[in-house]
Scaffold this motif. Structure first.
Motif, short mmCIF file in Angstrom:
data_model
loop_
_atom_site.label_atom_id
_atom_site.label_comp_id
_atom_site.label_asym_id
_atom_site.label_seq_id
_atom_site.Cartn_x
_atom_site.Cartn_y
_atom_site.Cartn_z
N PRO A 8 64.97 32.23 44.75
CA PRO A 8 64.17 32.44 43.54
C PRO A 8 64.84 31.82 42.32
N SER A 9 64.06 31.68 41.24
CA SER A 9 64.58 31.06 40.03
C SER A 9 65.74 31.82 39.41
N ASP A 10 65.84 33.12 39.72
CA ASP A 10 66.95 33.90 39.15
C ASP A 10 68.23 33.73 39.96
N GLY A 11 68.17 32.93 41.04
CA GLY A 11 69.37 32.65 41.83
C GLY A 11 69.73 33.71 42.84
N SER A 12 68.85 34.71 43.06
CA SER A 12 69.15 35.78 44.01
C SER A 12 69.35 35.23 45.42
N LEU A 13 70.28 35.82 46.14
CA LEU A 13 70.49 35.46 47.54
C LEU A 13 69.49 36.22 48.39
N LEU A 14 68.72 35.50 49.21
CA LEU A 14 67.75 36.13 50.08
C LEU A 14 68.23 36.04 51.52
N TYR A 15 68.06 37.13 52.27
CA TYR A 15 68.52 37.20 53.65
C TYR A 15 67.32 37.27 54.58
N LEU A 16 67.32 36.46 55.61
CA LEU A 16 66.22 36.45 56.56
C LEU A 16 66.22 37.76 57.35
N THR A 17 65.11 38.49 57.28
CA THR A 17 65.02 39.76 58.00
C THR A 17 63.88 39.79 59.01
N GLU A 18 62.92 38.90 58.90
CA GLU A 18 61.82 38.84 59.87
C GLU A 18 61.47 37.38 60.14
N TRP A 19 61.12 37.08 61.40
CA TRP A 19 60.71 35.73 61.77
C TRP A 19 59.73 35.86 62.93
N ARG A 20 58.55 35.29 62.78
CA ARG A 20 57.62 35.26 63.90
C ARG A 20 56.76 34.01 63.81
N LEU A 21 56.37 33.50 64.96
CA LEU A 21 55.56 32.30 65.01
C LEU A 21 54.09 32.65 64.87
N SER A 22 53.36 31.81 64.16
CA SER A 22 51.92 31.99 63.96
C SER A 22 51.29 30.60 64.05
N GLY A 23 50.78 30.26 65.23
CA GLY A 23 50.23 28.93 65.43
C GLY A 23 51.32 27.88 65.36
N LYS A 24 51.13 26.87 64.50
CA LYS A 24 52.09 25.78 64.39
C LYS A 24 53.08 25.99 63.25
#
Length: 373
Positions: free
Chosen positions: A211-227
């Motif tokens: 984000p523009s505020d520079g926050s560190l984001l951590y991946l917590t969910e991942w799922r495939l949806s089509g392509k």
């Protein structure tokens, strides 16, 4: 709304004034009783080849939604199952160990299970690896290296910023969109990010800018949806849902923050969002680690999991005994939506099955945590 679960203890009243020693004894006994009911943490709920699984720090269990029960996943050739993934051909791949040897088995539910030989440095690897599968490719990751199989041979890349192995909650996880490989780094407050890995040049490029505020984001969910992939990243005070193409093009679909909570008219506990998914009507379902489950219906948000009743201190699960926890705060850890059913993992009291139409809640118990045994 704070969703707290607390354990009710039956204690004996002692005559006369209690001493510090007696108080310590009572506290120790209460702590032992709490530990006696703590279950393995549900790290992830997976839907693979039409079946549901729960991954804990110890093992992987198959989840029966009808019976509201789990059973240990037994894979011939593995004494420990670490991780599962589904390939583009619908084959389920299992990673685990047997007799001190790490093994990768292909098509464990098919009639012809095959053993994919691993690089020699992984054969006796003691650290649990993370696993992902693409259409034809397979990837493994330790906290220092990423390995991938392109259908013919293994290759690897040493991470420029390896995650220190002494940080238990830190991780490196590979992910595929088609056969494009992405790597998520999570080193707590020190570093985080999602990177595209070019398997030809072995170079990594950051995708899904912070984000523009520079926050560190951590991946917590991942799922495939089509392509494409749908992924959720979180940080203190922010949760972001994005779509990602095989080419690494990232587009923000929804963002939850303090302003969103106010506009939704409900306390979503945004700093602790642990899951987002789409329901049967393509409407958002949000899980807060501390505030429970919220469902969007016709543009309005409503809580789906009842909170703590302050007058009784009870939290009731339909079809099972009430659970009372006075010495432990239970967190909701992961979310998977199957039609109108929300499958919610917790850190210590099993898995909740929430019927989002009727509000019925069933609890699935997991094995007791050996951490406190």
């Amino acid at each position: 709304m704070q969703l707290l679960l607390s354990l009710l203890f039956t204690t004996m009243a002692f005559g006369g004034p209690s001493t510090d020693s007696q108080q310590r004894t009572e506290n120790d006994r209460e702590i032992e009783e709490v530990h006696a009911v703590l279950q393995e943490s549900a790290y992830e709920v997976m839907h693979l080849a039409g079946r549901y699984f729960v991954r804990t720090p110890v093992s992987v269990y198959e989840l029966d939604l009808t019976a509201a029960s789990v059973s240990p996943l037994k894979v011939h050739g593995l004494t420990e199952v670490w991780a599962l993934a589904e390939s583009g051909q619908g084959k389920v791949i299992a990673l685990g160990r047997t007799n001190g040897t790490t093994r990768l088995l292909i098509d464990i539910f098919g009639g012809d299970v095959s053993d994919l030989p691993l690089p020699s440095e992984l054969a006796s690897h003691a650290e649990r690896l993370t696993l992902a599968a693409g259409k034809t490719a397979v990837a493994l990751a330790s906290k220092k290296k990423v390995f991938w199989w392109n259908g013919k041979q293994w290759s690897d890349v040493l991470l420029a910023h390896a995650v220190p192995s002494d940080r238990d909650r830190a991780y490196v996880s590979p992910h595929f969109v088609a056969d494009s490989l992405f790597v998520a780094l999570n080193e707590g407050e020190w570093a985080a990010g999602l990177f595209a890995l070019d398997t030809r040049t072995k170079k990594m490029k950051r995708v899904c800018a912070p984000p523009s505020d520079g926050s560190l984001l951590y991946l917590t969910e991942w799922r495939l949806s089509g392509k494409r992939a749908l992924l959720m990243e979180t940080a203190f005070g922010t949760a972001r849902l994005s779509s990602l193409t095989p080419a690494g093009q990232c587009r923000t679909l929804a963002t939850l923050d303090a302003n969103f909570s106010q506009s939704a008219g409900a306390d979503l506990g945004v700093p602790h969002v642990t899951g987002m998914d789409l329901g049967a009507s393509n409407e958002w379902v949000v899980l807060s680690g501390t505030s429970g489950l919220f469902h969007q219906r016709k543009g309005q948000w409503r809580p789906m999991v009842p909170g703590l009743d302050d007058s009784t201190g009870r939290f009731g699960f339909q079809g099972s005994s009430n659970i009372h926890l006075s010495h432990l705060r239970v967190l909701f850890t992961t979310l998977k939506v199957a039609g109108d059913l929300a499958i919610i993992g917790t850190d210590s009291v099993g898995v909740l099955l929430v019927d989002m139409k009727t509000g019925q809640i069933r609890r699935v118990t997991l094995p007791l945590s050996k951490k406190f045994m």
